[in-house]
Enzyme design. Structure first.
Site, PDB file in Angstrom:
ATOM      1  N   LYS A  52       0.835  -1.210   0.000  1.00 48.74           N
ATOM      2  CA  LYS A  52       0.000   0.000   0.000  1.00 48.74           C
ATOM      3  C   LYS A  52       0.864   1.251   0.000  1.00 48.74           C
ATOM      4  CE  LYS A  52      -3.888  -2.218   2.360  1.00 48.74           C
ATOM      5  NZ  LYS A  52      -4.563  -2.485   3.634  1.00 48.74           N
ATOM      6  N   GLN A  96      -4.901  -2.065   9.865  1.00 51.02           N
ATOM      7  CA  GLN A  96      -4.664  -3.366   9.245  1.00 51.02           C
ATOM      8  C   GLN A  96      -5.148  -4.497  10.155  1.00 51.02           C
ATOM      9  OE1 GLN A  96      -3.542  -3.877   6.096  1.00 51.02           O
ATOM     10  NE2 GLN A  96      -3.922  -6.045   6.423  1.00 51.02           N
ATOM     11  N   ASP A 119     -11.382   2.454   4.339  1.00 52.53           N
ATOM     12  CA  ASP A 119     -11.686   1.024   4.191  1.00 52.53           C
ATOM     13  C   ASP A 119     -13.192   0.794   4.034  1.00 52.53           C
ATOM     14  OD1 ASP A 119      -9.567  -0.737   3.959  1.00 52.53           O
ATOM     15  OD2 ASP A 119      -9.138  -0.769   6.106  1.00 52.53           O
TER      16      ASP A 119
END
Length: 293
Positions: A52, A96, A119
């Site tokens: 990322k 994460q 997200d």
């Protein structure tokens, strides 16, 4: 049979985003800034967050990786999230997953400000998605929609079967494929571990989206001719003949199912690359939200 090439499409999207960032820089505007919080030393998570960060560099975004130890308490993580929520320089951030045992994942995801939740996991954003309002769509479902769109796969009036009901992929996909517009307007059946006669259901499907995490679950006899197959599964399967000692395998028996499909995603190289591209797209949207405010 057409391969839905996630690598190619994700590269196209990254190039488009890089052009947008160049225009921002030319106007003297602040470029988007994505942060990623990683708790612990999970190898797969570190690899994923690293990719990322590299994707951010490629398109010209700023990026920050916040690393916290495996012994981090829930309160320490919530304090860090509050810090990121309050930081005007950061447009969006992700936590994460998975998190260590001592931390309540739901509480942590709830603490992320909805305007920075790139997200798309916050209940406010999930609710907006369900109501067809403009919001952050979770990156993997967003990537699937983008693949269907760019390959002009007809979804209107089609029977879509989703296998798996996770909050990250299965459940949102079932909502998105039934919404008005394109891709959408299909009749959706959501299947899961308690579904009976699953072969009977999948064999009637025009589109199958499998997000189960069971290698080679979907066999050729479960699929009708010319079905569209989206394979979200990604599992490491031990293979002594491979130099790495394992191979990456999807939910779909690709070799045999691909002979019957009209469109199919490969694993790897299908849905996976799209996830990071759409996270970048969500971060660009977050930057717009903050500019408008």
């Amino acid at each position: 049979m057409t391969i839905l090439d996630g690598r190619k499409v994700s590269n196209d999207i990254k190039n488009e985003i890089a052009e947008e960032v160049k225009k921002m820089k030319a106007k003297g505007e602040k470029v988007p800034h994505l942060a990623a919080v990683i708790v612990g030393n999970d190898g797969a998570s570190l690899t994923y967050v690293g990719s990322k960060v590299r994707a951010c560099e490629r398109v010209g975004f700023e990026s920050t990786m916040v690393r916290m130890s495996n012994t981090t308490s829930e309160i320490e993580l919530l304090d860090k999230i509050e810090e990121l929520n309050e930081n005007p320089d950061i447009d969006g951030f992700i936590i994460q997953l998975p998190l260590p045992r001592q931390i309540n994942t739901q509480k942590v995801l709830m603490a992320v400000h909805p305007d920075k939740d790139v997200d798309g996991f916050h209940p406010m954003n999930f609710g907006k998605m369900a109501l067809d309002m403009s919001t952050f769509i979770p990156a993997t479902p967003f990537g699937i929609l983008e693949l269907l769109d760019r390959y002009n796969v007809d979804t209107k009036g089609k029977h879509t079967v989703v296998i798996g009901r996770s909050h990250i992929v299965g459940r949102p996909m079932s909502i998105l494929m039934g919404r008005k517009g394109f891709p959408g307007n299909s009749t959706v059946t959501l299947t899961h571990s308690h579904t009976k006669n699953i072969t009977q259901i999948t064999s009637q499907a025009d589109i199958i989206i499998s997000a189960l995490g069971v290698p080679n679950f979907l066999k050729a006899e479960m699929v009708k001719d010319d079905a569209v197959i989206i394979d979200v599964g990604i599992t490491r399967v031990q293979d002594e003949t491979s130099p790495k000692g394992y191979v990456i395998t999807g939910d779909v028996d690709f070799e045999n199912v691909s002979k019957k499909a009209s469109f199919i995603t490969p694993v790897p190289g299908g849905v996976g690359p799209m996830t990071i591209a759409m996270l970048l797209k969500n971060t660009l949207l977050a930057r717009e939200i903050h500019n408008n405010k």
